[in-house]
Design a protein around this motif. Structure first.
Motif, mmCIF file in Angstrom:
data_model
loop_
_atom_site.group_PDB
_atom_site.id
_atom_site.type_symbol
_atom_site.label_atom_id
_atom_site.label_comp_id
_atom_site.label_asym_id
_atom_site.label_seq_id
_atom_site.Cartn_x
_atom_site.Cartn_y
_atom_site.Cartn_z
ATOM 1 N N PHE A 103 0.804 -1.213 0.000
ATOM 2 C CA PHE A 103 0.000 0.000 0.000
ATOM 3 C C PHE A 103 0.845 1.274 0.000
ATOM 4 O O PHE A 103 0.504 2.255 -0.647
ATOM 5 C CB PHE A 103 -0.937 0.014 1.209
ATOM 6 C CG PHE A 103 -1.882 -1.156 1.257
ATOM 7 C CD1 PHE A 103 -2.761 -1.416 0.218
ATOM 8 C CD2 PHE A 103 -1.886 -2.011 2.337
ATOM 9 C CE1 PHE A 103 -3.633 -2.490 0.262
ATOM 10 C CE2 PHE A 103 -2.763 -3.084 2.395
ATOM 11 C CZ PHE A 103 -3.634 -3.329 1.351
ATOM 12 N N CYS A 104 1.944 1.278 0.771
ATOM 13 C CA CYS A 104 2.702 2.527 0.926
ATOM 14 C C CYS A 104 4.138 2.437 0.438
ATOM 15 O O CYS A 104 4.821 3.458 0.357
ATOM 16 C CB CYS A 104 2.687 2.980 2.385
ATOM 17 S SG CYS A 104 3.502 1.843 3.527
ATOM 18 N N GLY A 105 4.625 1.257 0.135
ATOM 19 C CA GLY A 105 6.016 1.109 -0.249
ATOM 20 C C GLY A 105 6.926 1.183 0.967
ATOM 21 O O GLY A 105 6.468 1.154 2.100
ATOM 22 N N ASP A 106 8.226 1.285 0.715
ATOM 23 C CA ASP A 106 9.181 1.374 1.812
ATOM 24 C C ASP A 106 9.933 2.696 1.745
ATOM 25 O O ASP A 106 9.789 3.469 0.799
ATOM 26 C CB ASP A 106 10.139 0.180 1.818
ATOM 27 C CG ASP A 106 10.983 0.068 0.554
ATOM 28 O OD1 ASP A 106 11.141 1.076 -0.177
ATOM 29 O OD2 ASP A 106 11.506 -1.018 0.287
ATOM 30 N N MET A 107 10.724 2.959 2.768
ATOM 31 C CA MET A 107 11.452 4.234 2.833
ATOM 32 C C MET A 107 12.478 4.353 1.727
ATOM 33 O O MET A 107 12.708 5.447 1.212
ATOM 34 C CB MET A 107 12.127 4.407 4.199
ATOM 35 C CG MET A 107 11.192 4.900 5.276
ATOM 36 S SD MET A 107 10.278 6.409 4.836
ATOM 37 C CE MET A 107 11.596 7.544 4.525
ATOM 38 N N TYR A 108 13.124 3.259 1.352
ATOM 39 C CA TYR A 108 14.116 3.319 0.284
ATOM 40 C C TYR A 108 13.488 3.873 -0.990
ATOM 41 O O TYR A 108 14.022 4.796 -1.609
ATOM 42 C CB TYR A 108 14.720 1.931 0.026
ATOM 43 C CG TYR A 108 15.689 1.939 -1.127
ATOM 44 C CD1 TYR A 108 16.998 2.363 -0.933
ATOM 45 C CD2 TYR A 108 15.288 1.558 -2.397
ATOM 46 C CE1 TYR A 108 17.894 2.403 -2.005
ATOM 47 C CE2 TYR A 108 16.166 1.596 -3.466
ATOM 48 C CZ TYR A 108 17.469 2.016 -3.267
ATOM 49 O OH TYR A 108 18.348 2.067 -4.318
#
Length: 171
Positions: A31-36
């Protein structure tokens, strides 16, 4: 605990390092992806149409989000809006009101970044029950189907400064 939403470029090196280690629960990644990926979007090909914001709690990042404007605005968005992307609250900080704090501070931050915008929009998977509840509970308006996603439809929600949904406004 004091919270404030600040632009990514206002973070010091320690805060940036802490932010880069922010993680969401594995089931939230689709849903939101990751920080990278979020930081890659912000930093690899900088654009005036993309801005990053971190929510600081006692000066440490606990959440992050991206806002986009043209030329980076998605096809489903109103041209007079900014769109919310990659909204992530650190997995160890979830359930403490930080998502709500981001949404409360977001209109002011968005208007400071782009004073000409009329509102903020986002697209959310209908299966993302927690996010739908957070946005609707914070006063966002469901504008209907945004587009056909990988599975089913995404819903388009809007926050218009001092008015109803973007769909009902003449801009």
């Amino acid at each position: 605990m004091q919270t404030r939403l600040v632009a990514y470029e206002a973070l010091n090196a320690v805060q940036q390092q802490h932010l880069s280690a922010l993680e969401v629960h594995p089931e939230q990644l689709p849903f939101c992806g990751d920080m990278y990926c979020a930081l890659n979007t912000l930093l690899v090909n900088p654009s005036p149409g993309v801005k990053g914001f971190a929510l600081l709690a006692d000066d440490l990042p606990v959440a992050f989000l991206l806002l986009k404007r043209p030329p980076c605005l998605p096809h489903w968005a109103d041209e007079h809006s900014a769109t919310l992307h990659a909204f992530q609250v650190d997995r160890g900080q979830q359930g403490r009101g930080f998502g709500k704090a981001c949404l409360q501070a977001l209109p002011t931050a968005a208007l400071q970044a782009w004073p000409q915008i009329k509102g903020i929009e986002l697209s959310v998977d209908t299966d993302n029950v927690a996010a739908m509840g957070l946005y609707l509970g914070a006063g966002w308006v469901d504008c209907g189907e945004a587009y056909r996603a990988r599975v089913g439809f995404e819903r388009r929600l809007s926050w218009v400064f001092g008015r109803g949904s973007l769909d009902t406004q003449k801009m």
